[in-house]
Design a protein around this motif. Structure first.
Motif, PDB file in Angstrom:
ATOM      1  N   ALA A 359     -19.834  -4.917 -26.144  1.00 36.94           N
ATOM      2  CA  ALA A 359     -19.109  -6.193 -25.960  1.00 36.94           C
ATOM      3  C   ALA A 359     -19.691  -7.036 -24.846  1.00 36.94           C
ATOM      4  CB  ALA A 359     -17.637  -5.897 -25.671  1.00 36.94           C
ATOM      5  N   ASN A 360     -20.846  -6.638 -24.274  1.00 37.20           N
ATOM      6  CA  ASN A 360     -21.424  -7.335 -23.125  1.00 37.20           C
ATOM      7  C   ASN A 360     -20.416  -7.406 -21.973  1.00 37.20           C
ATOM      8  OD1 ASN A 360     -23.880  -7.812 -24.506  1.00 37.20           O
ATOM      9  ND2 ASN A 360     -22.982  -9.610 -25.501  1.00 37.20           N
ATOM     10  N   LYS A 361     -19.679  -6.331 -21.824  1.00 36.92           N
ATOM     11  CA  LYS A 361     -18.678  -6.212 -20.775  1.00 36.92           C
ATOM     12  C   LYS A 361     -18.594  -4.728 -20.418  1.00 36.92           C
ATOM     13  CE  LYS A 361     -14.818  -8.460 -21.286  1.00 36.92           C
ATOM     14  NZ  LYS A 361     -13.411  -8.814 -21.690  1.00 36.92           N
ATOM     15  N   ALA A 362     -18.515  -4.440 -19.136  1.00 31.75           N
ATOM     16  CA  ALA A 362     -18.497  -3.046 -18.690  1.00 31.75           C
ATOM     17  C   ALA A 362     -17.357  -2.269 -19.345  1.00 31.75           C
ATOM     18  CB  ALA A 362     -18.370  -2.982 -17.168  1.00 31.75           C
ATOM     19  N   ASP A 363     -17.654  -1.044 -19.785  1.00 32.37           N
ATOM     20  CA  ASP A 363     -16.659  -0.114 -20.333  1.00 32.37           C
ATOM     21  C   ASP A 363     -15.915  -0.693 -21.533  1.00 32.37           C
ATOM     22  OD1 ASP A 363     -17.284   1.786 -18.372  1.00 32.37           O
ATOM     23  OD2 ASP A 363     -15.866   0.899 -16.954  1.00 32.37           O
ATOM     24  N   THR A 364     -16.612  -1.527 -22.325  1.00 35.09           N
ATOM     25  CA  THR A 364     -15.945  -2.195 -23.448  1.00 35.09           C
ATOM     26  C   THR A 364     -16.872  -2.278 -24.652  1.00 35.09           C
ATOM     27  OG1 THR A 364     -14.776  -3.576 -21.831  1.00 35.09           O
ATOM     28  CG2 THR A 364     -14.639  -4.249 -24.151  1.00 35.09           C
ATOM     29  N   HIS A 365     -16.302  -2.037 -25.841  1.00 38.01           N
ATOM     30  CA  HIS A 365     -17.000  -2.250 -27.103  1.00 38.01           C
ATOM     31  C   HIS A 365     -16.174  -3.150 -28.012  1.00 38.01           C
ATOM     32  CE1 HIS A 365     -19.691   0.962 -25.815  1.00 38.01           C
ATOM     33  NE2 HIS A 365     -20.481   0.673 -26.843  1.00 38.01           N
ATOM     34  N   LEU A 366     -16.806  -3.635 -29.082  1.00 41.57           N
ATOM     35  CA  LEU A 366     -16.133  -4.460 -30.072  1.00 41.57           C
ATOM     36  C   LEU A 366     -16.010  -3.705 -31.384  1.00 41.57           C
ATOM     37  CD1 LEU A 366     -17.840  -7.974 -29.603  1.00 41.57           C
ATOM     38  CD2 LEU A 366     -15.537  -7.302 -28.870  1.00 41.57           C
ATOM     39  N   LEU A 367     -14.882  -3.873 -32.054  1.00 40.13           N
ATOM     40  CA  LEU A 367     -14.691  -3.362 -33.405  1.00 40.13           C
ATOM     41  C   LEU A 367     -14.732  -4.519 -34.394  1.00 40.13           C
ATOM     42  CD1 LEU A 367     -11.678  -0.904 -32.807  1.00 40.13           C
ATOM     43  CD2 LEU A 367     -14.129  -0.414 -32.669  1.00 40.13           C
ATOM     44  N   ASN A 368     -15.021  -4.231 -35.653  1.00 40.64           N
ATOM     45  CA  ASN A 368     -14.948  -5.209 -36.752  1.00 40.64           C
ATOM     46  C   ASN A 368     -15.966  -6.339 -36.635  1.00 40.64           C
ATOM     47  OD1 ASN A 368     -12.656  -3.773 -37.649  1.00 40.64           O
ATOM     48  ND2 ASN A 368     -11.307  -5.023 -36.341  1.00 40.64           N
ATOM     49  N   VAL A 369     -17.130  -6.059 -36.081  1.00 32.62           N
ATOM     50  CA  VAL A 369     -18.140  -7.114 -35.936  1.00 32.62           C
ATOM     51  C   VAL A 369     -18.820  -7.374 -37.280  1.00 32.62           C
ATOM     52  CG1 VAL A 369     -20.335  -7.745 -34.858  1.00 32.62           C
ATOM     53  CG2 VAL A 369     -18.534  -6.655 -33.499  1.00 32.62           C
ATOM     54  N   SER A 370     -18.892  -8.649 -37.658  1.00 35.47           N
ATOM     55  CA  SER A 370     -19.636  -9.084 -38.843  1.00 35.47           C
ATOM     56  C   SER A 370     -20.909  -9.775 -38.375  1.00 35.47           C
ATOM     57  CB  SER A 370     -18.793 -10.056 -39.674  1.00 35.47           C
ATOM     58  OG  SER A 370     -19.617 -10.763 -40.580  1.00 35.47           O
ATOM     59  N   LEU A 371     -22.058  -9.245 -38.773  1.00 35.73           N
ATOM     60  CA  LEU A 371     -23.312  -9.885 -38.361  1.00 35.73           C
ATOM     61  C   LEU A 371     -23.449 -11.267 -38.989  1.00 35.73           C
ATOM     62  CD1 LEU A 371     -25.866  -6.917 -38.428  1.00 35.73           C
ATOM     63  CD2 LEU A 371     -24.422  -7.723 -36.555  1.00 35.73           C
ATOM     64  N   ALA A 372     -22.914 -11.429 -40.200  1.00 35.74           N
ATOM     65  CA  ALA A 372     -23.008 -12.729 -40.873  1.00 35.74           C
ATOM     66  C   ALA A 372     -22.090 -13.755 -40.235  1.00 35.74           C
ATOM     67  CB  ALA A 372     -22.677 -12.565 -42.355  1.00 35.74           C
ATOM     68  N   ARG A 373     -20.939 -13.335 -39.756  1.00 33.77           N
ATOM     69  CA  ARG A 373     -19.930 -14.269 -39.252  1.00 33.77           C
ATOM     70  C   ARG A 373     -19.971 -14.440 -37.735  1.00 33.77           C
ATOM     71  NH1 ARG A 373     -14.390 -11.625 -39.919  1.00 33.77           N
ATOM     72  NH2 ARG A 373     -15.163 -10.559 -38.044  1.00 33.77           N
ATOM     73  N   ASP A 374     -20.200 -13.337 -36.999  1.00 37.11           N
ATOM     74  CA  ASP A 374     -20.000 -13.344 -35.557  1.00 37.11           C
ATOM     75  C   ASP A 374     -21.278 -13.411 -34.733  1.00 37.11           C
ATOM     76  OD1 ASP A 374     -17.249 -12.922 -36.122  1.00 37.11           O
ATOM     77  OD2 ASP A 374     -17.617 -10.751 -36.297  1.00 37.11           O
ATOM     78  N   VAL A 375     -22.419 -13.297 -35.397  1.00 36.48           N
ATOM     79  CA  VAL A 375     -23.693 -13.166 -34.666  1.00 36.48           C
ATOM     80  C   VAL A 375     -24.671 -14.230 -35.149  1.00 36.48           C
ATOM     81  CG1 VAL A 375     -25.637 -11.630 -34.178  1.00 36.48           C
ATOM     82  CG2 VAL A 375     -23.330 -10.686 -34.368  1.00 36.48           C
ATOM     83  N   SER A 376     -25.384 -14.845 -34.216  1.00 37.54           N
ATOM     84  CA  SER A 376     -26.417 -15.835 -34.559  1.00 37.54           C
ATOM     85  C   SER A 376     -27.753 -15.119 -34.732  1.00 37.54           C
ATOM     86  CB  SER A 376     -26.514 -16.910 -33.472  1.00 37.54           C
ATOM     87  OG  SER A 376     -25.290 -17.598 -33.327  1.00 37.54           O
ATOM     88  N   LEU A 377     -27.937 -14.529 -35.906  1.00 34.37           N
ATOM     89  CA  LEU A 377     -29.157 -13.775 -36.171  1.00 34.37           C
ATOM     90  C   LEU A 377     -30.346 -14.700 -36.392  1.00 34.37           C
ATOM     91  CD1 LEU A 377     -28.153 -10.878 -38.606  1.00 34.37           C
ATOM     92  CD2 LEU A 377     -28.860 -10.684 -36.218  1.00 34.37           C
ATOM     93  N   THR A 378     -31.503 -14.281 -35.890  1.00 31.74           N
ATOM     94  CA  THR A 378     -32.744 -14.989 -36.204  1.00 31.74           C
ATOM     95  C   THR A 378     -33.242 -14.584 -37.585  1.00 31.74           C
ATOM     96  OG1 THR A 378     -33.325 -14.992 -33.861  1.00 31.74           O
ATOM     97  CG2 THR A 378     -35.105 -15.425 -35.433  1.00 31.74           C
ATOM     98  N   ALA A 379     -33.206 -13.274 -37.871  1.00 26.53           N
ATOM     99  CA  ALA A 379     -33.684 -12.787 -39.171  1.00 26.53           C
ATOM    100  C   ALA A 379     -33.334 -11.319 -39.326  1.00 26.53           C
ATOM    101  CB  ALA A 379     -35.207 -12.956 -39.275  1.00 26.53           C
ATOM    102  N   TYR A 380     -33.306 -10.891 -40.592  1.00 23.30           N
ATOM    103  CA  TYR A 380     -33.317  -9.473 -40.910  1.00 23.30           C
ATOM    104  C   TYR A 380     -34.777  -9.064 -41.110  1.00 23.30           C
ATOM    105  CZ  TYR A 380     -28.247  -9.290 -41.759  1.00 23.30           C
ATOM    106  OH  TYR A 380     -26.883  -9.317 -41.621  1.00 23.30           O
TER     107      TYR A 380
END
Length: 574
Positions: A359-380
């Motif tokens: 989660a880019n935060k100490a002692d924290t993770h994220l659940l339910n992450v969608s690479l298509a929706r939540d992430v600005s991908l450059t490429a697969y």
């Protein structure tokens, strides 16, 4: 050659710094001695073995139409600056200045020098195709020279270079050299595989490595159990996932993961398998931060990442750099709102949604992450290493992971050097065209080590007959007996007349010492003559590989010896 007059300083024990069996046995058999880290002197037996390798290499290069040359070991920096490799090659390039303060280097390879040679002489398409080769000492200033001749700083190499007028001609030269390499390694009696490979610092568009299979090999090979596909793990292609259109998960939510930095720790804490977790790995390429995403149970292939980015090198971010980029300590980096120049995901990740990420935060993770929706991908991209059991990219059969030692490498260089160094010729219409190049290397001294890694037992070396310094050793077990000495001399002359390179062990040593030394140095054929065998009218013959012993009659020695020798050779061929 007589052992009593030869310099063969065998040892009972290997030096403490000899880690692999080839290093241990080469030293113990009196073939090499260390001068400095990664630099060795070759003693008579070692040099004879190298000469046997060189002879086979020369014969096959000549048969392929290549012409032998010899280029300088010292190379001016100007040529490397022309090609762009003076800085790119890195610290393995041993640079220095001469008394006139001109920059130079000790040649690790000779693409620049041979391109300079040919561009000054080849003017017309009528002079093509052209293949030149040399066998010469190279120097690469390895950061960790180890394993004796397997990874030294100074080594002997055959390097060849082809020059053609177009891509079709270059393809034909590549085929000719590829087949010549197959003949070389087959003639030397080596068990090898040809694998697709990365071109590395040499550059070019495509390459194959010739790998001797051995448990101690540094290189990992992905090989199909059902077809002929094989590739260096750095290059082995991973099939894209089956088409999928996963439903989007609920919005991401944070979850506390105190002190859980690794995939294993996070998975155990959240009771989730590693395949549900995405690793976010941070690198620097060209001075800019980049991120690569792979599934938690997969390994990122840095060579694939570098190739996709077309970067000279990629460097893993330090812990301090990770914290500066993410605001969190290492282990909690994630792809959501990550400030990097490029954010790449292994294409396997496109097949599903709902990932666990940092989660880019100490002692924290994220659940339910969608690479298509939540992430600005450059490429697969294909970023992970192929693993055991993965489907073959050619036939979908199961992949096995083998270990190998690289002993040869063939490259399609294309225009990489001819364009940067302006190596041109005139075509039929009088137009200037750049030469299309290929390059082809064989590690002559490494073959010696690789052959031993593949062929040894608890008693010493098991040299294939074409590689053995002496294919046959005749040991006089009773050198103080005049009749034994006379008969040994007779047999020695007969065997020499047969065209064999024979070593006569005439030392005044106990039979046990001779038995141990003969096994240690690896002669595939051994003959023993003593007072007892002489009284029986025979000489004892031992097949070093199988250990089988037989008696050959002295009154019909040559026919019996020829038949026995054919059986020894057949055992190696089988």
């Amino acid at each position: 050659m007589r052992w009593s007059r030869s310099y063969i300083p065998t040892l009972k024990e290997a030096p403490a710094d000899a880690e692999v069996i080839s290093h241990q046995l080469l030293v113990r058999a009196g073939m090499i001695r260390k001068l400095a880290a990664g630099i060795y002197s070759y003693l008579p037996l070692g040099l004879k073995a190298l000469a046997r390798v060189e002879r086979v290499v020369r014969e096959e290069m000549d048969r392929a139409g290549a012409q032998e040359i010899l280029l300088p070991a010292v190379q001016p920096a100007d040529l490397w600056l022309e090609s762009g490799r003076w800085e790119q090659y890195g610290k393995e390039l041993l640079r220095f200045r001469d008394r006139n303060q001109r920059d130079a280097c000790l040649g690790p390879t000779h693409e620049e020098v041979v391109t300079d040679l040919v561009r000054g002489e080849v003017r017309s398409y009528r002079q093509l195709p052209l293949i030149l080769y040399q066998i010469q000492t190279k120097f690469r200033d390895e950061i960790r020279p180890r394993f004796g001749l397997m990874r030294g700083r100074e080594f002997i190499m055959k390097d060849a270079y082809s020059f053609d007028r177009d891509a079709d001609g270059a393809e034909e030269s590549y085929r000719i050299m590829y087949e010549a390499y197959q003949r070389v390694f087959s003639r030397l009696g080596l068990n090898y595989r040809v694998v697709e490979a990365d071109s590395g610092a040499i550059g070019g568009t495509f390459s194959h490595e010739f790998m001797v299979l051995a448990h101690t090999g540094e290189d990992l090979i992905a090989a199909c159990a059902a077809c002929s596909y094989a590739a260096n793990l750095e290059r082995a292609e991973v099939l894209p996932p089956d088409a999928a259109d996963p439903a989007p998960p609920p919005p991401p939510r944070e979850i506390s993961t105190p002190g859980r930095h690794t995939v294993e720790e996070v998975g155990a804490f959240l009771q989730a398998p590693a395949r549900d977790i995405v690793k976010t790995l941070l690198f620097f390429a060209g001075g800019k931060p980049v991120a690569a995403l792979v599934r938690g149970d997969r390994e990122l292939n840095e060579t694939k990442l570098k190739r996709f980015l077309d970067a000279a090198e990629v460097r893993l971010a330090s812990p301090a750099e990770v914290t500066a980029l993410t605001g969190a300590p290492p282990g909690f980096a994630g792809p959501v709102n990550l400030p990097v120049a490029a954010l790449l995901a292994d294409r396997e990740l496109a097949a599903r949604e709902g990932w666990i990420t940092g989660a880019n935060k100490a002692d924290t993770h994220l659940l339910n992450v969608s690479l298509a929706r939540d992430v600005s991908l450059t490429a697969y991209a294909d970023l992970r290493s192929l693993g055991a059991g993965d489907p073959c990219p050619r036939c979908r059969g199961p992949i096995r992971i083998l270990r190998g030692i690289e002993v040869g490498h063939v490259f399609k260089l294309g225009l990489k050097y001819s364009r940067s160094m302006n190596a041109v010729f005139l075509d039929e219409a009088g137009r200037e065209q750049h030469l299309v190049m290929g390059c082809y290397g064989i590690g002559v001294s490494r073959i010696l080590a690789a052959a031993i890694e593949q062929n040894h037992d608890e008693n010493g070396i098991l040299f294939p007959p074409p590689l053995a310094p002496f294919p046959l050793i005749l040991a006089n077990l009773d050198p103080r007996s005049g009749s034994c000495a006379a008969k040994a001399e007779d047999l020695y002359r007969l065997l020499k007349d047969e065209g064999l390179d024979v070593l006569l062990d005439d030392r005044d040593e106990r039979p046990g010492v001779k038995f141990k030394d003969l096994d240690l140095v690896g002669a595939p054929m051994q003959l023993f003559l003593g007072s007892r065998s002489l009284a029986r009218g025979c000489v004892e013959a031992k097949d070093r590989r199988s250990g089988l012993r037989t008696e050959l009659p002295l009154d019909a020695f040559l026919p019996a010896f020829r038949q026995w020798r054919a059986g020894v050779d057949a055992g190696w061929a089988g």
